[in-house]
Each structure stands twice: as C-alpha cells, then as structure tokens.
Design an enzyme around this catalytic site. Structure first.
Site, PDB file in Angstrom:
ATOM      1  N   ILE A  83       0.857  -1.183   0.000  1.00  0.00           N
ATOM      2  CA  ILE A  83       0.000   0.000   0.000  1.00  0.00           C
ATOM      3  C   ILE A  83       0.897   1.239   0.000  1.00  0.00           C
ATOM      4  CG2 ILE A  83      -1.798   1.268   1.234  1.00  0.00           C
ATOM      5  CD1 ILE A  83      -2.673  -1.513   0.257  1.00  0.00           C
ATOM      6  N   HIS A  84       0.716   2.134  -0.981  1.00  0.00           N
ATOM      7  CA  HIS A  84       1.530   3.338  -0.973  1.00  0.00           C
ATOM      8  C   HIS A  84       0.868   4.540  -1.627  1.00  0.00           C
ATOM      9  CE1 HIS A  84       2.253   2.132  -5.138  1.00  0.00           C
ATOM     10  NE2 HIS A  84       2.665   3.347  -5.364  1.00  0.00           N
ATOM     11  N   ARG A  85      -0.199   4.371  -2.404  1.00  0.00           N
ATOM     12  CA  ARG A  85      -0.760   5.492  -3.151  1.00  0.00           C
ATOM     13  C   ARG A  85      -1.445   6.505  -2.229  1.00  0.00           C
ATOM     14  NH1 ARG A  85      -1.285   5.540  -8.717  1.00  0.00           N
ATOM     15  NH2 ARG A  85      -0.377   3.715  -9.714  1.00  0.00           N
ATOM     16  N   ASP A  93      -2.174  -1.525  -4.301  1.00  0.00           N
ATOM     17  CA  ASP A  93      -2.623  -0.376  -5.089  1.00  0.00           C
ATOM     18  C   ASP A  93      -1.589   0.000  -6.144  1.00  0.00           C
ATOM     19  OD1 ASP A  93      -0.655   0.784  -3.501  1.00  0.00           O
ATOM     20  OD2 ASP A  93      -2.039   2.047  -2.350  1.00  0.00           O
TER      21      ASP A  93
END
Length: 369
Positions: free
Chosen positions: A205-207, A281
């Site tokens: 998860i990074h967006r 994501d």
C-alpha cells in the site's frame, strides 16, 4: 566514432525495474539520470545495484517535495545537465512526476522524446498519474505502447500512427528472469518466515488515495487484519505508508500483520509468485501478477490496466467487499491458481526491451539523416 548518448531518466523503483534491460542493451550509450523521487536507498539505490546498472551520471534529489516542486526541480536539473552534454534522445517510462518533468525538458530543448509504456489510461482525472501520462504521450516523438489497447487510446486522442509502436511491456522479461533465478532462495525465505506456499498473502500500500485519508487507511488496515485471521498477511511497508500510519496514530492496527521492510526485487517477486494472492494499489503489480500468474486484488478507485481485470486482477475499494473478495479467493485458491497458470500475459513476451531499443534507434537515425 563515438555513438550518440541516450538519456534514460528514472526516479522510482518501478521505473528502474522496467528500464533496466533497455539500459543494459544501450551499454555505454546509456546516460542514466536518477531524479531521486524515490530517495530511500531500499526503494531505489538497492535496485540500481541489484540490477547491475551503472551509477547515474546525475542524481537530482527531488524526493520528499510536493508534486509541483518535484516536476520543477526535475526540469531544472535536467536542463542544466543537458546543457553540458546534449543527448540524442530522452527516454522516460510510465507516469511519475519524474516522467512529466523529463518530457517537458526534452520538449523545451527540442530533444527527441521517447515514452516507454505509453497510452495507459484510467480515465480518472483524480489521479495525478493520469495527467502525467497524457502530457507525456502528447509531447513524445515516439510512444512505445505495451498493448494494442494502449495504442488505440493514443489513436483516439489524435496521436498519429507513425509516432506509435506496440512493443509489449518490459516487465514480462524482468519478472520471468527473476523467477528463473530465484526459485531455490524463494523457498528458503518462505521456510525462514514460517510460511507455506500458496497459503499466505502479500500486501503493498503506498498510493496517496489510500494513505493520505486517515479513515480510508484505517479501513484498509482493518480489512488486512480481518484477512489475517484466516491466513498470514505480509506487509512490506513503503516509507510513505509507514510515516502516514505513525502520524495518524494507527500503529496498533499493524499488530495482526507480518511487517517487513521494503524487499529486494527478487525476494519480493519470489514471495508474490508463491502467495495465494496479493493485495495492492500498485500499477506495476497488476502487470507482474500476469507473469507470476497469481491473482491480485487492486485496492483503488480505478485502473489504467484493463487488460488484466477479470482474470489476473480484481478491482475492489477498501471496505467489507474487500474482505469478502479476499476470503473468496482464498477459499478457491487451488482452482484459481490452476486456471491462471494456463493464461498468457496480455503484456507480451520477454523481448519488449529489444523492440523498444529498435524503435528508439530508428527514431534517432531518422533525426540524424
């Protein structure tokens, strides 16, 4: 006679991975530039070294700034560099702030611009990446589209056919090579982590759409915790995500998960190829999943990679639906894995990098005549 240099501008881990073979094929002609958009060594420096790439001729250190400042600093740094040594062409890949900065610089200095992975569209104007790729495609002298769907997007926007070449996606060759090289070490790592093949999940998860809203991030972490009640969930924590979790006071929600630092690319690919499925994501993982042939739940509002939706990828926003989708995939994992093993990747074969280089060389040759 010295061959003309080709500037290859990268800034993030996915760009490095997807451009690595092109840089290797260029050899001494490559003028590798790193914007520093991913400034953490585990996210960029380690990948340059691990992929055997030459040290960048310049590092622009744009990381940690706003989107506008990253683009502006990339333009300023590249203009200064290209004033000292003008390349025969500038090559960018993807849809990052580095990419659009490189595109604007090449256009302003009248240097031929090549866009690798051109023509992707989410048709979601809320995504900064959508603006970056549209601008870059329309400035590019050569759009290297990974699929016919991407080519059709470009044609629909009025980009002439003679500026488009369908090459496939370089990620296919990159992932296939890693899988061949790391099978034994992957099984050793799985054993070290106390895992069983096909019986764990990898999440990334990074967006900003998932990490910048505390309510959405809370929901997503709660969803991963619910899935972890059924099977182990590995979460390699992106520095951005780790920072947001700490600033929102959500550290306690990580307890049910198996936390990892950002992984070397070969280790990450190996684990994903043995997981029941991934939750992510990332745009790149949607493509990579079609090479390691395991499903991915795409935790986003939209995607620019429709080629894999309904086969390798399933679009699902955080919430109860995400947990239901994950548990259904887990329950049917043997059947799903067997089905996907029979499907070819829609992103082509392992020779995309050579096709990109051939098209690039033709552009440079035509401009020199």
């Amino acid at each position: 006679m010295r061959q003309p240099r080709i500037a290859v501008v990268v800034g993030t881990r996915p760009e490095i991975i997807k451009m690595a073979e092109i840089v290797q094929l260029l050899g001494p002609r490559a003028m590798l530039v790193h914007s520093g958009q991913h400034w953490d060594d585990a996210m960029s420096g380690a990948f340059l070294r691990g992929l055997g790439l030459p040290a960048p001729v310049a590092s622009l250190a744009v990381g940690g700034q706003t989107r506008a400042m990253q683009i502006a600093e990339t333009i300023r740094g590249l203009e200064s560099l290209f004033d000292r040594e003008r390349p025969a062409a500038v090559v960018v890949q993807g849809d990052t702030n580095t990419v659009v900065g490189g595109a604007i610089t090449a256009n302003a200095l009248e240097i031929p611009l090549v866009h690798v992975e051109a023509g992707l569209r989410s048709f979601d104007r809320r995504m900064p990446e959508e603006h970056n790729r549209v601008v870059t495609d329309h400035l590019a002298d050569l759009c290297l589209a990974p699929t016919t769907n991407s080519r059709d997007n470009l044609l629909a926007e009025g980009i002439p056919a003679d500026r488009i070449s369908v090459t496939g996606n370089t990620i296919v060759g990159a992932v296939a090579a890693v899988l061949r090289a790391t099978l034994e070490t992957t099984y050793a790592r799985i054993e070290e982590l106390g895992l069983t093949p096909d019986d764990f999940v990898v999440a990334t998860i990074h967006r900003p759409e998932n990490t910048d809203d505390p309510r959405r991030l809370t929901t997503l972490l709660d969803n991963l915790a619910a899935i972890a009640e059924r099977t182990r969930v590995l979460l390699p924590l992106h520095p951005r995500t780790r920072g947001r979790i700490a600033s929102f006071g959500l550290d306690a929600k990580l307890a049910p998960l198996t936390l990892l630092d950002p992984l070397p690319y070969d280790e990450f690919v190996g684990l994903c190829a043995q997981a029941a499925f991934t939750i992510s994501d990332s745009g790149g993982i949607q493509e990579e999943a079609s090479v390691w042939r395991r499903p991915v739940i795409v935790v986003r509002r939209s995607t620019e990679r429709p080629e894999v939706i309904g086969t390798f990828a399933h679009l699902c926003e955080p919430g109860h639906g995400l947990v239901r989708e994950a548990l259904a995939l887990y329950a049917a994992k043997e059947f799903t894995i067997a089905q996907l093993a029979q499907l070819p990747s829609p992103y082509g074969d392992e020779h995309a990098a050579q096709r990109c280089l051939d098209a690039l060389d033709q552009l440079v040759e035509n401009r020199c005549v």
